[in-house]
Every structure is written in C-alpha cells, then in structure tokens.
Design a protein around this motif. Structure first.
Motif, mmCIF file in Angstrom:
data_model
loop_
_atom_site.group_PDB
_atom_site.id
_atom_site.type_symbol
_atom_site.label_atom_id
_atom_site.label_comp_id
_atom_site.label_asym_id
_atom_site.label_seq_id
_atom_site.Cartn_x
_atom_site.Cartn_y
_atom_site.Cartn_z
ATOM 1 N N ALA A 104 0.255 -6.068 -3.277
ATOM 2 C CA ALA A 104 1.269 -6.663 -2.404
ATOM 3 C C ALA A 104 2.176 -5.601 -1.802
ATOM 4 O O ALA A 104 2.541 -5.676 -0.627
ATOM 5 N N VAL A 105 2.531 -4.586 -2.609
ATOM 6 C CA VAL A 105 3.479 -3.565 -2.155
ATOM 7 C C VAL A 105 2.882 -2.711 -1.041
ATOM 8 O O VAL A 105 3.529 -2.462 -0.016
ATOM 9 N N ILE A 106 1.646 -2.249 -1.223
ATOM 10 C CA ILE A 106 1.047 -1.341 -0.239
ATOM 11 C C ILE A 106 0.825 -2.021 1.117
ATOM 12 O O ILE A 106 1.203 -1.467 2.157
ATOM 13 N N PRO A 107 0.221 -3.200 1.178
ATOM 14 C CA PRO A 107 0.091 -3.841 2.500
ATOM 15 C C PRO A 107 1.427 -4.109 3.171
ATOM 16 O O PRO A 107 1.549 -3.970 4.398
ATOM 17 N N ALA A 108 2.452 -4.493 2.367
ATOM 18 C CA ALA A 108 3.769 -4.724 2.959
ATOM 19 C C ALA A 108 4.328 -3.438 3.550
ATOM 20 O O ALA A 108 4.933 -3.439 4.634
ATOM 21 N N ALA A 109 4.138 -2.322 2.840
ATOM 22 C CA ALA A 109 4.622 -1.039 3.349
ATOM 23 C C ALA A 109 3.878 -0.634 4.617
ATOM 24 O O ALA A 109 4.483 -0.174 5.595
ATOM 25 N N LEU A 110 2.567 -0.828 4.615
ATOM 26 C CA LEU A 110 1.773 -0.416 5.773
ATOM 27 C C LEU A 110 2.047 -1.272 7.000
ATOM 28 O O LEU A 110 1.764 -0.856 8.127
#
Length: 510
Positions: free
Chosen positions: A339-345
């Motif tokens: 969840a964190v990585i896609p939100a950051a990207l």
C-alpha cells in the motif's frame, strides 16, 4: 523458556560511533550517485569543446553506469572474500585517480574510457556500504532508519549532481565537475578506517571469472542495442545485440543455478517481495534519471539559465526526496509496503503528468513537478531497499546489497538510454532546420540540442533565431512524449508493488 532470538545482536542499540560511521559511509553513496547525473549539466560545455556525436554523448553518461552495474555483483563477491572495508578503500583510491584523468580528457573517446574506469572503481564502493550498515546497525528500528538515510542520500545525490555541477560550471571549465570527487573521498579515507569495522563473509564462495564475463556480456549488448535504436532506429544489428544479451543472460542464470556457491544466489528472486522490490527500485531510478536528463538540458539550452541557476532550480526536488525518504519510515512501520509504495509512486506519476500537461514551458510547473516526483521516488526507494535486505539472510547481505545497487545503476543506464534515447529520436525526427543554415551546421543541429543552439549562435540573425526556436520546439515536444512514458514506467512499478509485495510487514531475517 527464553526465546533465543531475543539474545541476538538485534537487541544491541548503536551509539554515536555507529551513527558517525553512517556519515562516513554516506560519502561513497553520494559520490557514486552524484557521478550518475553530474555530467548532464556539463554536456553543453563538453559538446562545444569535444564535439561528440549524439551516440558518444550518450556513451559519456552511460559508460560509467553500465560498467558499474556489470561489476557490482563481482565486487560484492570480492568484498565478501577479502573484506568489505578493504574493498571500499581500494575503490575510493582508484576512483579519485581516474576522476583526475577524466577531468583533463582531451577527446570524447578518452572521456568515455575514463568514465568506464570510474565505473570499475565505483563498483568496489557500492556493495560494501549496505553490507557494512547491516553489520553496524543490529537493532531493527535503527537499521531501518539507517537504510532510509542511505536510500534518501542516493536519491538526493542524483539531484545534487546537477546542482554541484551547475555551481562548478559557473566558475570553472567542464572538467572540474569530476574533481569534486576529491573533497568527498579524502574525509572518507580518513574516517572509514577509524570508525567502520572490517566485515567478511565467514564462508565466501570462489571468484568465478566465467560468471563475471557472462554478466558483462549480458548487459553490454542490450544497452548498446537500446542506444542504436535511439540513434539509428530498429535494424538487424539491434536484433542481434538483444539476442546476444538475452543468450548470455540465460547462460549466466544457468551457471548460477549449477554452481555449489554461486556468485549470485538466484533463489533470492523466488522470495515474495524481493524481486518486486528490486523492480520498483529499477523503474523508479529509470524515471528519475530520465527526468534529470531532459530537465538539465531544457533549463540551460531552452530556458537559457546559467548552469548555477539551473542547478538551484532543482533544490526543491532534492529536498523533497530527502523528506519523502525519511518521512516514510514511521508510515512504513504501520502499513503494508504493497500500500505504501503505490501511494508514494502516485506522487511521481503526478509529477510527470504535470510536465506533460504544461509542455515544459512553465518554469514554475517544472520545478514543482520535480518536487512532487521527488517525494514519491524517495519514499518508494526507502521502503523497497529495506525489503530487499530484510528478505535475505544476514550471510547473504552482500548478494542482496549487490542486487539492490545493480537495480539502481541499471535504472540509471536505462533512464538515459531509453528516455534519453526516445527524446533524441523525437528531436531528430521533428527538427525542421530553416533555410539559410549551412549544411555542416544543419548536421550538427540534428545531432544534439547543444549543437543546434551553438549553430544558431554562429549563424545569427533571423535564420539563427529561427533555428533556435525550431530546436526548442522539437526538444520540448520530445519532453512531452518522454514524460508520458516516464509516468507509464512509474505506474508499472506501482502495479508490481501492489501485486508482488506481501500483505503484511516483511519479517526481518536477522
């Protein structure tokens, strides 16, 4: 009964000496990362002085990253066998010497050779840093923060390169950008022996020269094929190059699977989260370096900013990367990386879309876009780098570090080769040289944007101004196309993260 894992070194919290050692280990990270992008701001000066072709201009940037990426796994294996700190110091010394040679290179060919030499010694620097950090910081929370600083400094270094390059070029000739390695290496050579303990693999495998040759034989044809497409388009030669690279890659993997102690343990790639995190880093760096490739030239040659001012324009983006990389640490403790990585990207995608929407014409939008992109890249790389290391056993930290850093360096190569190559192709295909420009200057104009601006200044008058405008339109048209492709790469990285990373926090294997 007491859990024996509670007695492991993870309960030992690092003191001031370890954090000072972290500062020392940040210097080679910054050095290698800065050297990935510092040349972009020197390209106009190099183009005017050495008159490289468009292919040579790309090789000046990529020779360094290509050689470094090809030798990272080898250097990591040598560090495991002979000592990671020792390899770090040897690499630093050699890097300094070759940097001086690059600064005074009299021809484009010799500069490319010097950049390749920097890649050799840069490969000795990088694998040691992550392995040593895992040895120094045995407490999980402290190590997570240390890795966040590492990832943030690598990302920030990519932006710091043009800024430092801009400052130096404002006062010195282009070769001085290579000499900035010296003030970074000297304190490192002093601090590392005092603060960083030596670290070795207790059961190192043999150095396999065949694997070394196969890894290089895999990368060189593929990247060269990408460059050929950028300059000459699809052809039978490019097909042969890609086939050769794929064939050697297959042989490399097959050999690693058969060796009792492989140079690179392919079993790492079968673990949930490891391959996904590596691909996220690869695509993120590709997008970042591709952005920096065109923004550096746009600010100087199209907008007309001095190198120093152009570098300062990137400061918000650099700060955003650091904030994003460190600020994501408490968030990553609570939420799943899928969840964190896609939100950051998603931030990075927004940054690229901003550039494509504005057509790179508005300076304020360009600066804001880099800041938004930087937040996403910095946060995503921090989480992904931690996953790469924590999914490998401590004794395989060297191999995991080499894979992680290979992804960074291959991303840097692809950022220039793919996005830079597409931009070059679009520029050459759409540039309409106006009437009145001599044939030799028209040829130089079609080769590079710097060549067109130099030709416009030489011609002068109405024809010169028309050439300058035509070159700017062609280049910025390529920026729009490149931005959309960069956004697509980041979307792919987000999808990979959402589908390959676990639902829960990855387990620390220390």
């Amino acid at each position: 009964m007491t859990d024996t894992r509670a007695l492991a070194p993870t309960t030992t919290r690092a003191g001031w000496r370890a954090w000072t050692a972290l500062v020392a280990l940040m210097l080679p990270v910054l050095l290698v990362s800065v050297d990935n992008t510092v040349l972009t701001f020197a390209l106009p000066g190099i183009a005017a002085d050495l008159a490289p072709t468009s292919a040579q201009q790309l090789w000046m940037i990529d020779a360094y990253s290509l050689v470094l990426a090809g030798l990272l796994v080898t250097a990591g294996s040598l560090g495991d066998r002979f000592g990671r700190r020792r390899m770090l110091l040897i690499g630093a010394s050699g890097f300094g010497i070759v940097s001086v040679l690059a600064a005074f290179a009299p021809t484009a060919e010799l500069l490319i050779a010097a950049r390749a030499g920097l890649g050799v010694f840069g490969a000795m620097l990088m694998p040691s840093t992550l392995s040593l950090l895992r040895t120094i910081f045995t407490d999980r929370d402290q190590r997570r923060l240390a890795l966040a600083v590492w990832a943030s400094m690598f990302s920030a270094g990519a932006a710091l390169g043009p800024i430092l390059g801009g400052f130096i070029l404002e006062h010195f000739w282009w070769g001085a950008v290579f000499l900035l390695a010296i003030p970074m290496l000297v304190p490192m050579l002093i601090l590392v022996p005092l603060l960083v303990p030596e670290s070795r693999d207790p059961r190192p495998g043999p150095v396999d020269l065949t694997s070394v040759a196969l890894s290089m034989a895999t990368m060189v044809p593929i990247v060269y094929g990408i460059k050929e497409i950028a300059v000459h388009g699809l052809s039978g030669t490019t097909a042969v190059l890609f086939a050769a690279g794929g064939g050697f890659g297959w042989l490399f993997v097959r050999r690693q699977l058969r060796l009792p102690v492989p140079m690179l343990d392919m079993a790492l790639f079968r673990r949930p989260g490891f391959s996904g995190a590596v691909l996220v880093n690869l695509l993120s760096v590709t997008a970042l370096v591709g952005f920096l490739y065109f923004v550096a030239q746009h600010l100087q040659l199209v907008v007309g900013l001095a190198p120093m001012i152009a570098g300062v324009m990137l400061l918000p983006g650099m700060a955003a990367m650091i904030v994003g990389g460190i600020g994501v640490v408490p968030i990553a403790r609570r939420y799943s990386p899928r969840a964190v990585i896609p939100a950051a990207l998603a931030f990075s995608v927004a940054g690229y879309v901003m550039v494509a929407w504005s057509g790179a014409h508005e300076l304020g939008v360009l600066i804001a876009a880099f800041a938004v992109l930087g937040v996403g890249i910095g946060a995503a790389e921090t989480v992904a780098t931690e996953l790469v290391l924590t999914r490998a056993e401590p004794e395989k930290a060297g191999a995991a570090s080499a894979v992680s850093e290979t992804a960074y360096e291959v991303g840097a190569v692809l950022g220039t080769s793919i996005l830079g190559g597409i931009l070059t192709w679009w520029y050459r295909a759409t540039l309409d040289v106006p009437v009145g420009v001599p044939e030799e200057l028209a040829f130089a104009s079609r080769e590079t944007l710097a060549g067109a601006m130099h030709a416009a200044e030489t011609v002068g008058g109405v024809a010169g101004e028309a050439l300058r405008q035509a070159a700017a339109v062609a280049f910025d048209g390529g920026v729009v196309v490149t931005s959309l492709i960069g956004a697509g790469l980041v979307v792919v990285a987000g999808v990979i993260a959402a589908t390959t990373l676990g639902r829960h926090r990855e387990v620390d294997r220390r």
